[in-house]
Design a protein around this motif. Structure first.
Motif, PDB file in Angstrom:
ATOM      1  N   GLN A  43       0.885  -1.154   0.136  1.00  0.00           N
ATOM      2  CA  GLN A  43       0.135   0.051  -0.012  1.00  0.00           C
ATOM      3  C   GLN A  43       0.713   1.407   0.006  1.00  0.00           C
ATOM      4  O   GLN A  43       1.945   1.318   0.470  1.00  0.00           O
ATOM      5  CB  GLN A  43      -0.893  -0.015   1.128  1.00  0.00           C
ATOM      6  CG  GLN A  43      -1.766  -1.092   1.181  1.00  0.00           C
ATOM      7  CD  GLN A  43      -2.913  -0.900   2.322  1.00  0.00           C
ATOM      8  OE1 GLN A  43      -2.499  -0.950   3.622  1.00  0.00           O
ATOM      9  NE2 GLN A  43      -4.151  -1.163   1.917  1.00  0.00           N
ATOM     10  N   THR A  70       3.156  -0.742   4.114  1.00  0.00           N
ATOM     11  CA  THR A  70       2.048  -1.505   4.828  1.00  0.00           C
ATOM     12  C   THR A  70       0.977  -0.457   5.120  1.00  0.00           C
ATOM     13  O   THR A  70       0.053  -0.863   5.850  1.00  0.00           O
ATOM     14  CB  THR A  70       2.751  -1.896   6.000  1.00  0.00           C
ATOM     15  OG1 THR A  70       3.314  -0.544   6.776  1.00  0.00           O
ATOM     16  CG2 THR A  70       3.946  -2.879   5.756  1.00  0.00           C
ATOM     17  N   ARG A  71       0.971   0.930   4.648  1.00  0.00           N
ATOM     18  CA  ARG A  71      -0.050   1.758   4.929  1.00  0.00           C
ATOM     19  C   ARG A  71      -0.521   2.422   3.625  1.00  0.00           C
ATOM     20  O   ARG A  71       0.344   2.766   2.717  1.00  0.00           O
ATOM     21  CB  ARG A  71       0.321   2.771   6.193  1.00  0.00           C
ATOM     22  CG  ARG A  71       0.264   1.977   7.384  1.00  0.00           C
ATOM     23  CD  ARG A  71       0.692   3.178   8.446  1.00  0.00           C
ATOM     24  NE  ARG A  71       1.916   3.730   8.059  1.00  0.00           N
ATOM     25  CZ  ARG A  71       3.157   3.484   8.481  1.00  0.00           C
ATOM     26  NH1 ARG A  71       3.395   2.289   9.124  1.00  0.00           N
ATOM     27  NH2 ARG A  71       4.288   4.318   8.156  1.00  0.00           N
ATOM     28  N   ASN A  97      -2.087   1.031  -4.590  1.00  0.00           N
ATOM     29  CA  ASN A  97      -1.964  -0.192  -3.692  1.00  0.00           C
ATOM     30  C   ASN A  97      -2.096  -1.588  -4.623  1.00  0.00           C
ATOM     31  O   ASN A  97      -2.768  -1.370  -5.714  1.00  0.00           O
ATOM     32  CB  ASN A  97      -3.075  -0.260  -3.015  1.00  0.00           C
ATOM     33  CG  ASN A  97      -3.568   0.838  -2.149  1.00  0.00           C
ATOM     34  OD1 ASN A  97      -2.724   1.516  -1.550  1.00  0.00           O
ATOM     35  ND2 ASN A  97      -4.656   1.706  -2.578  1.00  0.00           N
ATOM     36  N   ASP A 125      -8.060   2.428  -1.406  1.00  0.00           N
ATOM     37  CA  ASP A 125      -7.779   1.544  -0.358  1.00  0.00           C
ATOM     38  C   ASP A 125      -8.812   1.112   0.437  1.00  0.00           C
ATOM     39  O   ASP A 125      -8.844   0.080   1.188  1.00  0.00           O
ATOM     40  CB  ASP A 125      -6.583   2.121   0.580  1.00  0.00           C
ATOM     41  CG  ASP A 125      -7.140   3.283   1.410  1.00  0.00           C
ATOM     42  OD1 ASP A 125      -7.711   3.008   2.388  1.00  0.00           O
ATOM     43  OD2 ASP A 125      -6.847   4.424   0.872  1.00  0.00           O
TER      44      ASP A 125
END
Length: 487
Positions: A43, A70-71, A97, A125
């Motif tokens: 991501q 990861t975010r 992402n 997302d």
């Protein structure tokens, strides 16, 4: 250049690093995570540099070391107003992402999801793609929305070689170029890319089909609840007219340098000045979008890839369900005698709201979607569906209305994605979700969703719901002869 990086058709397909969650892209290494369902998730990968306001996207900078992926990246600036939105004032938002199956699978079909939200709201997302990613690599992106994409004025034209007013489309094309260069490192096949969008995102798919700048960036297209025959773009005059009030409201109309004035206005003030219920679209008549999607499809001057297009059987039911009930005695005068003859109130349990929702669905969604499929099918392989499930999840956190919402606008998304917007699916709904995701990934793999194509001679529309899937009596069901200008 690393000699292990293969070349294919002039495109660099970057080899994955040794860690199962670490991938080398053309700008640097990213580290993602393995999800509970076993997919690999990455991501917040920049597909372009932080953009200058009302300027075309530029390449992202390289980075050293391993970038945490990861975010998700920040949501693009958007106002409050819809559950599908994420209120934000961020301009540094051009991130994407990637979700891929576990393991070292290669040459998988790629699905690029373009989120809806009227091109005013939303993020990539929020749509959990793990089930779609069982047999495909799924990409979603954020792109500029509303006022920061579509404000149109001669003073802003120098920001793009295409002129102002269409930056959402330019951002999406930058994301597709990133996919072409990098998706092989995640196990995807850059020669097999399906763009897929719903509502505002579906209209964006229409625009990519019509844009010569998008040529070669995708090989199939899925359009959900976006009748291109009646939308997808607007004229320059319309875009400028919509922008005049915004420019005046923020105090820039009479400034000697209107562009500099606008670029100095706080994002919050721009968002407040822009109509929150606007339905902006890219500007047609430019090198980016020479023709409206309808004209492009009518003349065959579009990117001729296989298309799956669909509509929900009850698109407007949710909107009318959420509104105050409409008195039954006002219905005849509201619709007039001709429409009343086709939609008698007795057919709708004496509910004016349900009758008006059905009229609006037929007139504004079902019939123009059929006409869009008709235009496309004269030039390219086309499949059409109607999502017709009655028992669909309602929006989470909202009391269920008395009016049946059925296959309302967005209802199919609860089956294709894991979305916090909706109440949890039941086991029966899970079974339909499995069928739909398999159908969508099958189309992405080889353009074969499982039923016969739609052709002018045989305009087949497949009904998708629980139970056996069969063709629907679409023209009679939606009063085609009443609403279509071509009937």
């Amino acid at each position: 250049m690393n000699p292990l990086i293969p070349l294919l058709a002039g495109l660099a397909l970057v080899a994955p690093a040794s860690s199962p969650t670490t991938v080398t892209t053309d700008k640097g290494v990213v580290r993602g995570t393995v999800t509970a369902s076993g997919t690999r998730s990455y991501q917040g990968i920049p597909y372009a540099a932080p953009p200058e306001r009302w300027a075309s996207p530029q390449p992202a900078a390289r980075w050293a070391g391993v970038r945490d992926a990861t975010r998700p990246g920040a949501a693009c600036a958007q106002p409050a107003g819809l559950p599908v939105g994420v209120p934000s004032e961020a301009e540094d938002c051009l991130y994407l992402n990637v979700t891929a199956p576990a393991g070292n699978r290669r040459n998988l079909p790629v699905i690029v999801w373009i989120h809806g939200g009227s091109m005013m709201f939303g993020t990539g997302d929020m749509y959990g793609p793990d089930r779609l990613a069982a047999d495909a690599v799924v990409v979603s992106m954020n792109y500029r929305l509303g006022v920061l994409s579509f404000l149109t004025h001669p003073a802003l034209d120098s920001g793009s070689r295409f002129g102002s007013g269409s930056l959402a489309l330019e951002d999406q094309q930058a994301a597709l170029r990133w996919v072409r260069t990098n998706i092989g490192a995640f196990g995807g096949d850059p020669r097999n890319v399906t763009i897929m969008g719903q509502s505002g995102g579906g209209y964006a798919v229409c625009d990519h089909l019509a844009s010569p700048v998008s040529r070669g960036l995708f090989t199939r297209a899925i359009i959900q609840s976006a009748p291109c025959a009646t939308g997808g773009s607007r004229t320059r005059a319309s875009a400028e007219a919509d922008s005049t009030g915004v420019i005046s409201a923020v105090g820039c109309t009479d400034k000697p340098d209107i562009a500099a004035c606008l670029r100095a206005v706080p994002v919050a003030d721009l968002l407040a000045a822009y109509d929150v219920w606007s339905e902006p679209r890219p500007v047609a008549g430019t090198a980016l979008l020479p023709l409206s999607p309808a004209d492009a499809f009518r003349t065959g001057r579009f990117n001729r890839v296989p298309v799956m297009i669909g509509v929900n059987h009850d698109e407007e039911n949710g909107r009318y369900a959420a509104a105050p009930p409409i008195p039954a005695d006002s219905y005849p005068a509201t619709v007039g005698p001709e429409v009343l003859a086709h939609y008698p109130l007795s057919d709708y349990d004496n509910s004016a709201s349900l009758a008006l929702a059905t009229i609006a669905t037929d007139r504004d969604w079902a019939v123009p979607t059929f006409d869009t499929a008709l235009l496309l099918s004269r030039w390219t392989n086309t499949h059409m569906y109607e999502f017709a499930e009655h028992d669909t999840p309602w929006f989470a956190g909202y009391p269920a209305p008395d009016l049946p919402w059925r296959a309302q606008h967005m209802a199919e998304l609860a089956y294709l994605f894991d979305l916090d917007l909706f109440a949890p699916r039941t086991p029966a709904q899970d079974r339909l979700a499995a069928r739909l995701t398999t159908t969508w990934t099958n189309f992405a793999a080889d353009a074969s969703p499982g039923w016969h194509p739609f052709t002018p001679a045989r305009p087949l529309v497949q009904s998708l719901a629980s139970g056996r899937w069969t063709p629907t009596e679409f023209l009679d069901d939606h009063e085609y002869d009443l609403w279509s200008p071509h009937a």
